[in-house]
Motif scaffolding. Sequence first.
Motif, PDB file in Angstrom:
ATOM      1  N   MET A   1      43.376  37.852  37.841  1.00 53.35           N
ATOM      2  CA  MET A   1      42.759  38.754  36.869  1.00 53.35           C
ATOM      3  C   MET A   1      41.773  39.699  37.551  1.00 53.35           C
ATOM      4  SD  MET A   1      42.084  36.259  33.584  1.00 53.35           S
ATOM      5  CE  MET A   1      41.170  37.559  32.773  1.00 53.35           C
ATOM      6  N   ALA A   2      40.970  39.167  38.477  1.00 57.55           N
ATOM      7  CA  ALA A   2      39.992  39.993  39.180  1.00 57.55           C
ATOM      8  C   ALA A   2      40.679  41.050  40.040  1.00 57.55           C
ATOM      9  CB  ALA A   2      39.097  39.106  40.041  1.00 57.55           C
ATOM     10  N   LEU A   3      41.772  40.676  40.711  1.00 59.37           N
ATOM     11  CA  LEU A   3      42.494  41.627  41.554  1.00 59.37           C
ATOM     12  C   LEU A   3      43.204  42.686  40.720  1.00 59.37           C
ATOM     13  CD1 LEU A   3      43.955  39.138  44.184  1.00 59.37           C
ATOM     14  CD2 LEU A   3      42.280  40.943  44.634  1.00 59.37           C
TER      15      LEU A   3
ATOM     16  N   SER B   1      43.434  48.361  39.006  1.00 56.05           N
ATOM     17  CA  SER B   1      43.375  49.375  37.964  1.00 56.05           C
ATOM     18  C   SER B   1      42.267  50.387  38.247  1.00 56.05           C
ATOM     19  CB  SER B   1      43.143  48.708  36.607  1.00 56.05           C
ATOM     20  OG  SER B   1      42.999  49.669  35.583  1.00 56.05           O
ATOM     21  N   ASP B   2      41.101  49.883  38.636  1.00 57.00           N
ATOM     22  CA  ASP B   2      39.977  50.772  38.962  1.00 57.00           C
ATOM     23  C   ASP B   2      40.307  51.623  40.185  1.00 57.00           C
ATOM     24  OD1 ASP B   2      38.614  49.612  36.884  1.00 57.00           O
ATOM     25  OD2 ASP B   2      37.447  48.250  38.155  1.00 57.00           O
ATOM     26  N   TYR B   3      40.970  51.013  41.166  1.00 56.12           N
ATOM     27  CA  TYR B   3      41.315  51.738  42.388  1.00 56.12           C
ATOM     28  C   TYR B   3      42.265  52.895  42.095  1.00 56.12           C
ATOM     29  CZ  TYR B   3      43.615  52.744  46.834  1.00 56.12           C
ATOM     30  OH  TYR B   3      44.155  53.381  47.922  1.00 56.12           O
ATOM     31  N   GLN B   4      43.263  52.665  41.241  1.00 55.90           N
ATOM     32  CA  GLN B   4      44.221  53.715  40.933  1.00 55.90           C
ATOM     33  C   GLN B   4      43.542  54.909  40.269  1.00 55.90           C
ATOM     34  OE1 GLN B   4      47.137  51.619  38.598  1.00 55.90           O
ATOM     35  NE2 GLN B   4      48.258  50.871  40.398  1.00 55.90           N
ATOM     36  N   LYS B   5      42.569  54.661  39.419  1.00 53.82           N
ATOM     37  CA  LYS B   5      41.818  55.755  38.788  1.00 53.82           C
ATOM     38  C   LYS B   5      41.005  56.516  39.833  1.00 53.82           C
ATOM     39  CE  LYS B   5      41.396  53.246  34.405  1.00 53.82           C
ATOM     40  NZ  LYS B   5      40.447  52.571  33.464  1.00 53.82           N
TER      41      LYS B   5
END
Length: 308
Positions: A174-176, A181-185
């Motif tokens: 879940m953490a990864l 998701s944050d990285y892609q943004k």
Amino acid sequence: KLGPKKKEGDRQAPEGFYPLSKGLLNPYSQYFLAINTGYPNRYDRANQFTGSDLMIHGACSSRGCYSMTDEQILEIFAFARDAFSGGQQAIMLQAYPFRMTAENMVRHRYNENYPFWQMLKEGYDYFDVTHKIPDVDVCGGEYLFNKDPVNGGDLASDRACPVMASNLTAQDKMALAQNQSDYQKQFAKALAENDDKVWIDPSEAERKAIVADLREDPTDALYQPTGSSLEAGRFVTVEQYRISKYGPLETPEDVAAEIDTVTQTAAIPDVPDVPVSSSVPIPEPSPMAAYAEPEQPTKGDRPFWKFW
């Protein structure tokens, strides 16, 4: 320059995951203290990379090692010594070209090592998010993180991977997933800001120039500080990068002008004045072409140095 070591003498430093054992510590190094990285590891050997004696050591000069100051290696060496004294069997050295943020990945997306760095990033993210050492394996000439064979058995670094399954906990997954998701943004935002730009990695001389004032004694061969690649490098446009690497596009007029130079002195089309990095040199005719041997050389025809 950035990128992994691939062969003896290329002056590159290792990048990847290297388990350090107590036997790799060298308190009697000529560079004050040293820790052998263990290069080549299983991944390096599977890809036929060569090299030896790649160390983390003191002084401030290197041809492929991770060179620290004497003060820094004293602290690193002491941490390693105490870890082993306390019963730890190995220390995981994780060697990356830079902090693998979205901004830095966008910056280096045109680099030839980008696919290799994307592979390393899986291990980087796991450690960055969970603060736990990744379970690192090698199979099929690739790094493998936090996975086990479905039917058990050993992995072969030079053979294809069997069916694998993740050994991560639900919490880590879940953490990864949230981190990805944050990285892609962040990646999309950084790409939008630099979509028409290419990062040019600096030469060794350019990196040394930005910290030249730190070298008080120019005769000290063991102190040659090197500045940050991010400080010495630069952005150019995609078109400037293409021209610097491949030359200007050939139009019919350009071709005609080149043909004219064979028979007469023709005007050479102006080439835009673009910054050219020493890391992407423009091919030039070999200066040794004039010394090529004749088809059937005789002793009298061979240049004197050819006998060596």
